[in-house]
Scaffold this motif. Structure first.
Motif, short mmCIF file in Angstrom:
data_model
loop_
_atom_site.label_atom_id
_atom_site.label_comp_id
_atom_site.label_asym_id
_atom_site.label_seq_id
_atom_site.Cartn_x
_atom_site.Cartn_y
_atom_site.Cartn_z
N TYR B 86 10.60 103.81 17.59
CA TYR B 86 11.12 105.17 17.63
C TYR B 86 12.72 105.16 16.72
N GLY B 87 13.22 106.65 16.31
CA GLY B 87 14.45 107.25 15.66
C GLY B 87 14.34 107.64 15.18
N ARG B 88 15.33 107.94 13.19
CA ARG B 88 14.76 109.07 12.42
C ARG B 88 14.13 108.90 12.15
N GLN B 89 13.41 110.57 11.57
CA GLN B 89 12.11 110.50 11.11
C GLN B 89 11.20 110.02 11.83
N GLU B 91 10.60 110.83 15.25
CA GLU B 91 10.96 111.79 16.51
C GLU B 91 9.64 112.09 17.45
N HIS B 92 8.22 112.34 16.47
CA HIS B 92 7.75 113.30 16.92
C HIS B 92 6.37 112.71 15.59
N VAL B 94 2.67 111.47 14.97
CA VAL B 94 0.77 111.79 15.13
C VAL B 94 0.05 110.83 14.79
N CYS B 113 8.87 113.75 3.49
CA CYS B 113 8.84 113.48 5.00
C CYS B 113 7.55 112.27 5.08
N TRP B 116 9.46 106.78 9.28
CA TRP B 116 10.65 106.10 8.21
C TRP B 116 10.26 104.50 9.55
N ALA B 163 6.20 120.01 8.90
CA ALA B 163 7.40 119.69 10.23
C ALA B 163 7.98 118.85 10.41
N GLU B 164 8.44 118.56 11.49
CA GLU B 164 8.88 117.19 11.64
C GLU B 164 7.80 116.17 12.44
N ILE B 165 6.68 116.84 13.08
CA ILE B 165 5.70 115.54 12.50
C ILE B 165 5.53 114.57 11.81
N ARG B 166 5.54 113.67 11.80
CA ARG B 166 5.27 112.31 11.30
C ARG B 166 3.78 111.79 10.73
N TYR B 167 3.26 111.90 10.13
CA TYR B 167 1.75 111.26 10.72
C TYR B 167 1.84 109.50 10.35
#
Lengths: 225, 204
Positions: B86-89, B91-92, B94, B113, B116, B163-167
């Motif tokens: 978990y952490g920076r870049q 946070e969300h 999928v 994006c 990370w 957005a702030e979703i990271r795949y």
């Protein structure tokens, strides 16, 4: 209306050049320094992620195009430090004072780095904006990919996906709206969706009839189709 | 005159990028706004501690544990946070699953994006104009540049991280990996296979 960073679908950029598996994380030492300076100054608390993205996007098209990746970061950062009053033009040109800075108490220390990076910064927030669309529903993106609140401002609807028909794939919850948050207008959280678009909705000559592109889009970027 | 360029103060710094970073670091350090030791710590974190080995561990676990995989596809953020990612870049998160019918591929056309905590800092090509411009319009040509050719019955779904979703892509487990333990399976999972521009290695 176009902005230089919004390059999805553009022609003429040439091949993608994959890297060797053992390529270093930072190709040059200064790349790591640029990343670290950018992250560390972010912890001074003078801006948010949307503001910092907007700072890079506002580099002149000429600079944005000729700068390498981390040059964009460091140049956008220098501009932002001055804009937010953290540094002065004199500071940047080497004529500044060395008096203690009022923000120095907030400096990120080595011992707190791992905790600060691990903490992250979630973008979901409670919102009063009612959820307008359900999964599977057909929607259309607004015709013009532009910030409605600030002329020429930050937005996350790419031009290639403006005015396109898609369908709601999932609801991500309610998230901070970059169009507002990048300009000091508040977080204005609203529903955020993953929206799927058939490639033939977006491109004149798609590669395959079944291919799709999915974008994460805020509710105010969408209309019922 | 660059000194009159109030819209672009960066022009006051040296033009050479390495010197530009150094100059800004020096100015900020003198004012007590950054701690050089903290910069070293950030660099060490992303050079040595956080990288694609984290994502590979998640993928291998999903390959060998159906309940874990089901939970991962339902709510990846919580599931990977339970593993310490978990952490920076990140946070969300999928996770999207490759199948014979559908291949997933991730890009960020507007910036860079990237998840990370699971994959570390993105490689140069991921941040390049060529990848950002072309992945959404001609993913199959881009895949070919990575040596990947998909069967015609496989549809490509490209995820543009707007957005702030990271795949994270969950690749298909390669043939011949059944008998391997989780650690050996993780060794087959390449970074590119979790972005969707590559496939996992096949056990020799």
């Amino acid at each position: 209306m176009t902005r230089v960073h919004d390059m999805g679908g553009r022609f003429g950029d040439g091949p993608v050049r994959p890297e060797a598996k053992d390529a270093p994380v930072f190709a040059e030492d200064w790349h790591g320094r640029a990343l670290a300076v950018t992250l560390a100054t972010g912890f001074l608390g003078q801006w948010n992620i949307d503001v910092s993205r907007h700072a890079r996007e506002r580099l002149s098209p000429k600079d944005y195009t000729r700068f390498s990746y981390y040059e964009k970061w460091i140049s956008g950062l220098a501009d932002l430090l001055v804009e937010k009053g953290v540094l002065t033009l004199d500071d940047l040109s080497g004529a500044g004072t060395e008096d203690p800075h009022p923000l120095a108490a907030r400096v990120l220390k080595a011992g707190t780095v791992s905790g600060a990076l691990a903490k992250g910064g979630p973008a979901d927030r409670p919102s009063d904006v009612p959820i307008q669309f359900e999964v599977g529903q057909n929607v259309r993106t607004v015709k013009l990919a532009a910030n409605r609140l600030v002329t020429g401002g930050h937005t996350r609807l790419p031009i290639y996906a403006a005015g396109a028909n898609g369908r709601i794939l999932r609801l991500h919850g309610t998230h901070v709206l970059p169009d507002s948050n990048a300009h000091g207008l508040g977080e204005a959280p609203e529903p955020l969706y993953a929206v799927a678009f058939a490639a033939f909705e977006l491109w004149a000559n798609p590669e395959h009839p079944n291919d799709e592109v999915v974008l994460d889009l805020w509710q105010s970027y969408l209309e019922p189709a | 005159m660059p000194h009159d360029d109030h819209d672009h103060p960066h022009a006051l710094l040296p033009p050479d990028p390495a010197l530009r970073v150094k100059a800004l670091e020096t100015i900020l350090t003198r004012k007590g706004l950054i701690d050089p030791a903290a910069l070293d710590e950030i660099i060490d974190t992303y050079q040595n501690k956080i990288g694609p080995q984290n994502g590979a561990c998640v993928v291998a676990k999903a390959w060998s544990d159906p309940a874990f995989k089901q939970a991962l596809l339902a709510d990846a953020t919580q599931v990977v946070a339970d593993l310490g990612f978990y952490g920076r870049q990140g946070e969300h998160i999928v996770v999207v699953e490759n199948t014979p019918d559908q291949h997933n591929m991730v890009v960020c056309t507007l910036c860079s994006c990237y998840p990370w905590p699971l994959l570390g800092i993105p490689p140069g090509w991921y941040k390049s104009d060529a990848y950002r411009a072309r992945a959404v319009r001609e993913p199959r040509k881009v895949l070919a540049e990575f040596g990947v050719t998909l069967p015609p019955e496989t549809a490509v779904r490209v995820w543009d991280s707007t957005a702030e979703i990271r795949y994270l892509v969950l690749p298909m487990r390669p043939e011949g990996s059944d008998g391997l333990d989780e650690g050996d399976q993780a060794a087959l999972v390449t970074r590119d296979s979790m972005i969707g521009t590559g496939l996992p290695m096949v056990p020799s």
